[in-house]
Design a protein around this motif. Structure first.
Motif, PDB file in Angstrom:
ATOM      1  N   ASP A 125      41.550  48.379  41.225  1.00 57.68           N
ATOM      2  CA  ASP A 125      40.156  48.505  41.652  1.00 57.68           C
ATOM      3  C   ASP A 125      39.192  47.603  40.901  1.00 57.68           C
ATOM      4  OD1 ASP A 125      40.622  50.669  43.562  1.00 57.68           O
ATOM      5  OD2 ASP A 125      41.023  51.902  41.792  1.00 57.68           O
ATOM      6  N   ALA A 126      39.538  47.229  39.674  1.00 60.82           N
ATOM      7  CA  ALA A 126      38.593  46.456  38.878  1.00 60.82           C
ATOM      8  C   ALA A 126      39.312  45.636  37.821  1.00 60.82           C
ATOM      9  CB  ALA A 126      37.578  47.388  38.209  1.00 60.82           C
ATOM     10  N   VAL A 127      38.714  44.509  37.444  1.00 58.74           N
ATOM     11  CA  VAL A 127      39.202  43.671  36.352  1.00 58.74           C
ATOM     12  C   VAL A 127      38.032  42.835  35.856  1.00 58.74           C
ATOM     13  CG1 VAL A 127      39.899  41.766  37.866  1.00 58.74           C
ATOM     14  CG2 VAL A 127      40.999  42.039  35.623  1.00 58.74           C
ATOM     15  N   THR A 128      38.032  42.523  34.569  1.00 53.55           N
ATOM     16  CA  THR A 128      36.999  41.665  33.988  1.00 53.55           C
ATOM     17  C   THR A 128      37.484  40.217  33.996  1.00 53.55           C
ATOM     18  OG1 THR A 128      36.366  43.471  32.512  1.00 53.55           O
ATOM     19  CG2 THR A 128      35.495  41.288  32.011  1.00 53.55           C
ATOM     20  N   LEU A 129      36.662  39.308  34.527  1.00 55.49           N
ATOM     21  CA  LEU A 129      37.038  37.901  34.649  1.00 55.49           C
ATOM     22  C   LEU A 129      35.973  37.001  34.030  1.00 55.49           C
ATOM     23  CD1 LEU A 129      38.225  37.809  38.386  1.00 55.49           C
ATOM     24  CD2 LEU A 129      39.638  38.130  36.353  1.00 55.49           C
ATOM     25  N   ASP A 130      36.406  35.797  33.620  1.00 52.64           N
ATOM     26  CA  ASP A 130      35.436  34.806  33.155  1.00 52.64           C
ATOM     27  C   ASP A 130      34.878  34.040  34.354  1.00 52.64           C
ATOM     28  OD1 ASP A 130      37.279  32.876  33.948  1.00 52.64           O
ATOM     29  OD2 ASP A 130      37.820  32.276  31.932  1.00 52.64           O
ATOM     30  N   GLY A 131      33.943  33.117  34.078  1.00 51.81           N
ATOM     31  CA  GLY A 131      33.238  32.430  35.158  1.00 51.81           C
ATOM     32  C   GLY A 131      34.141  31.695  36.122  1.00 51.81           C
TER      33      GLY A 131
END
Length: 730
Positions: A72-78
């Motif tokens: 459902d979610a993940v943290t990503l860089d630009g």
């Protein structure tokens, strides 16, 4: 009002109930361990909805899993937010904050010594210092910017090679790979003993932000690509390291995108791009506020040292930046939840410059040709490119009209064709094509345009002007061609010399001039006068055809029509007379022609010498452009042509000449012969941007429909472009 609030609360609760749990995607064992501890902490604190952890192979694999409803979610860089948004339609909903001063972002800057004369547009040939290969501010942003702005061309998507060709020497830690050019590591020093040179870690003294700045400080490089705070963190006594002890921030400046230079403290308005913070991304149908409420409740309880579990610390798990960056001080809800809005225009442009994937390039670039001469030239061009190992290779495809080329490109049967302004308009508006590269015609002015002029013989006894054109004989480059038809016809309508009845501009021109040659006007219901002066191939065949089989077709053809006294005025571009006089063109019909024997008709009723075209023209016209399908990588197309013109752009080249068609007994094949250089489109990535609003208004002002064309004074026929109107008023 109370009922509205209750409705919102009930809707939110229903949405939360439907979301049984938030499945967070992790990419390593340490991150999975931290995720499980966060799950436990959230559960004990009764933070809802429930939280669970799933494993992905990489960050972009996690993005795929989110799209596929496996997470459902993940943290990503630009960079990954760009890819996840473009390829998987994910949206950023919660952003990290690292510094209250800049909020959810930081800035990529280019630093130089104050006593240097370097500007952003004169970086080619300098020595460069980078934080590391594929790093955001040290590689992706500056290299992407240089590619997207057209300063650096990339052939075959080989970006490391392009960087090596652009900078004379560099230190790019991590570029010590067998397939990368050696020059990318040439400035690197390794550790204090000279070992581990060009490694992407602290053992390379020039790695990371401080290392790249040190590379500049110690005189190895001329420019360092770092973040906005790097200079202040390593100058004026703030860094106790020996190399930084005497460094003063006032001795360094930033390079601005507009070509200026400023002090290092002015990074807010002088930078290469605002770099967006890492952000949590989810599927487009998920309520981002629910994810924020979950994380906000978590950061309220677990963002301080005495809390046990800490959301923004990773040392307990033998890692860095797990789930969130360790430098995060706060998570904030993103208001405009699109990847484009979060990344910003400058960063988006940089990422577009870096998005060239060699595996997605076609094996050959299929070029559309429109005549036998173009087929011959294209075949020779393909062979010349092959001999120099230019890629992608060139393949030549024949079509019977420019519009056929457009349709074939739209359907991805071919890849590219060079078109003039009128055809660029049609290609963009009707077929959705985009410009990939343009022609430039002046060595001193790369403004990508030329002038439409009316050329006449210099004759003291018959010095007629624009006011005396009615009843004269006219020569045109071709029907619906820019300089030869659209501009002069639009101007004559705007000036009130002709007033078309209905939508028949062709009929109006046929009535205005006594006879003409308008190649391509051999159409049903068109006046025969429009083809009366045409010559065909000299043997009576192909008369009035809109290609080089008609001797009076194109710029040189229309001028020849004037030279041979078939017509009295030729509507061409400003350089046509110079390209066919004073010994420049060796064809028999140009023998003994002098440019001084001709003059220009000005829109204000005067005449002028041919070299006064900047002040006596009917409009400034956008240059021809190479048009492609929007899915085609324009940087790869320009990269091929730019590298090719290094070998074949000079008319003195014996092997092949890109901008010379005399060998094929024709003019302007594939590219205009007056082309000085192929140039990048830069920010003009759509047909509208390439042509400009004024020019498009001039084209659309000539168009009409049965519902609008009712009287000669119909406004639709008088809406000629502002550029023409301005020219008349000047």
């Amino acid at each position: 009002m109370i009922w509205k609030i209750l409705f919102v609360l009930i809707f939110s609760l229903q949405t939360m109930v439907c979301l049984n749990e938030v499945r967070w995607c992790t990419t390593s064992d340490p991150e999975k361990q931290k995720c499980n501890e966060m799950k436990l902490a959230f559960t004990q604190a009764q933070i809802l909805p429930p939280f669970s952890c799933v494993s992905g192979k990489s960050s972009i694999d996690c993005a795929r899993m989110v799209m596929s409803n496996e997470a459902d979610a993940v943290t990503l860089d630009g960079g990954l937010i760009y890819q996840a948004g473009k390829e998987y339609n994910l949206k950023p909903v919660v952003g990290e904050v690292y510094d209250q001063d800049v909020g959810t972002s930081y800035y990529a800057v280019a630093v130089v010594r104050r006593n240097s004369s370097i500007t952003i547009s004169h970086l080619k040939g300098t020595k460069s210092c980078h934080t590391g290969i594929q790093r955001t501010v040290g590689w992706n942003v500056p290299i992407g910017y240089l590619i997207d702005s057209g300063q650096m061309s990339v052939m075959g998507c080989d970006i490391p090679k392009a960087v090596s060709n652009f900078f004379s020497m560099s230190c790019v830690p991590g570029a010590n790979m067998p397939s990368y050019p050696l020059s990318l590591c040439e400035l690197c020093k390794g550790d204090e003993n000279g070992n581990n040179k060009c490694e992407e870690n602290a053992q390379e003294r020039y790695s990371d932000y401080s290392g790249a700045f040190r590379c500049l400080v110690e005189g190895e490089g001329d420019v360092a690509f770092v973040k906005h705070s790097t200079v202040s963190e390593n100058s004026d006594g703030k860094n106790p390291a020996s190399w930084a002890q005497d460094v003063l921030s006032e001795n360094y400046q930033l390079l601005c995108r507009d070509g200026t230079r400023v002090g290092v403290s002015e990074w807010r308005h002088c930078n290469l791009a605002r770099v967006p913070a890492h952000a949590v991304v989810v599927r487009p149908d998920m309520d981002g506020s629910l994810i924020y409420r979950l994380l906000n409740e978590g950061q309220r309880r677990f963002n301080f040292d005495s809390s046990g579990f800490q959301m923004f610390h990773s040392t307990a798990y033998n890692g860095n930046n797990l789930l969130f960056k360790d430098s995060t001080i706060e998570l904030r809800l993103i208001s405009t939840q699109t990847y484009q809005a979060w990344l910003g225009d400058e960063y988006l442009h940089a990422m577009k410059g870096m998005s060239c994937d060699p595996d997605r390039l076609p094996k050959s670039l299929r070029w559309c040709t429109l005549s036998i001469g173009e087929i011959w030239k294209c075949a020779n061009m393909a062979n010349a490119f092959k001999n120099k190992t230019l890629n992608p290779s060139l393949q030549c495809v024949s079509a019977d009209s420019t519009e056929k080329c457009m349709k074939m490109i739209q359907e991805k049967e071919i890849d590219a064709v060079t078109l003039d302004g009128g055809d660029i308009y049609t290609a963009g508006k009707r077929y959705g094509l985009v410009p990939a590269a343009g022609e430039s015609y002046f060595e001193s002015d790369l403004s990508n345009s030329y002038y439409a002029v009316a050329l006449v013989h210099k004759s003291p006894s018959d010095a007629f002007t624009i006011h005396d054109l009615k009843g004269r004989k006219s020569c045109h480059t071709g029907y619906e061609r820019t300089a030869g038809w659209n501009i002069p016809v639009g101007a004559l309508i705007q000036k009130g010399f002709i007033r078309p009845e209905g939508c028949s501009t062709a009929k109006a021109i046929g009535n205005f001039f006594s006879a003409s040659c308008v190649p391509g006007a051999n159409q049903k219901d068109f006046p025969s006068e429009l083809c009366k002066l045409c010559k065909g191939d000299g043997n009576g065949k192909f008369k009035c055809e809109k290609d080089s089989r008609e001797l009076y077709f194109g710029y040189s053809g229309a001028f020849r029509c004037l030279v041979e006294r078939a017509g009295e005025v030729a509507f061409v571009k400003h350089s046509t007379v110079f390209e066919n006089t004073n010994g420049t063109n060796l064809e028999s019909w140009t023998k003994d022609l002098k440019s001084s024997d001709f003059q220009l008709l000005c829109p204000n009723g005067a005449r002028a010498e041919v070299y006064q075209y900047a002040d006596c023209n009917w409009a400034q016209v956008p240059a021809h452009a190479v048009m492609v399908h929007p899915d085609t990588n324009i940087h790869a197309v320009y990269g091929l042509l730019d590298k090719a013109q290094d070998f074949f752009g000079s008319d003195n080249c014996s092997e092949f000449k890109m901008f010379d068609s005399s060998q094929y007994q024709a003019k302007d094949l594939i590219f205009k012969d007056s082309t000085y250089k192929i140039v990048p489109v830069r920010e003009k990535t759509t047909y509208h941007q390439w042509l400009g609003g004024d020019y498009i208004e001039s084209l659309e002002g000539m168009q009409c429909s049965s519902s609008t064309a009712v009287t000669p004074v119909n406004a639709a026929f008088f809406l000629i472009s502002n550029i023409i109107l301005i020219t008349f008023l000047a």
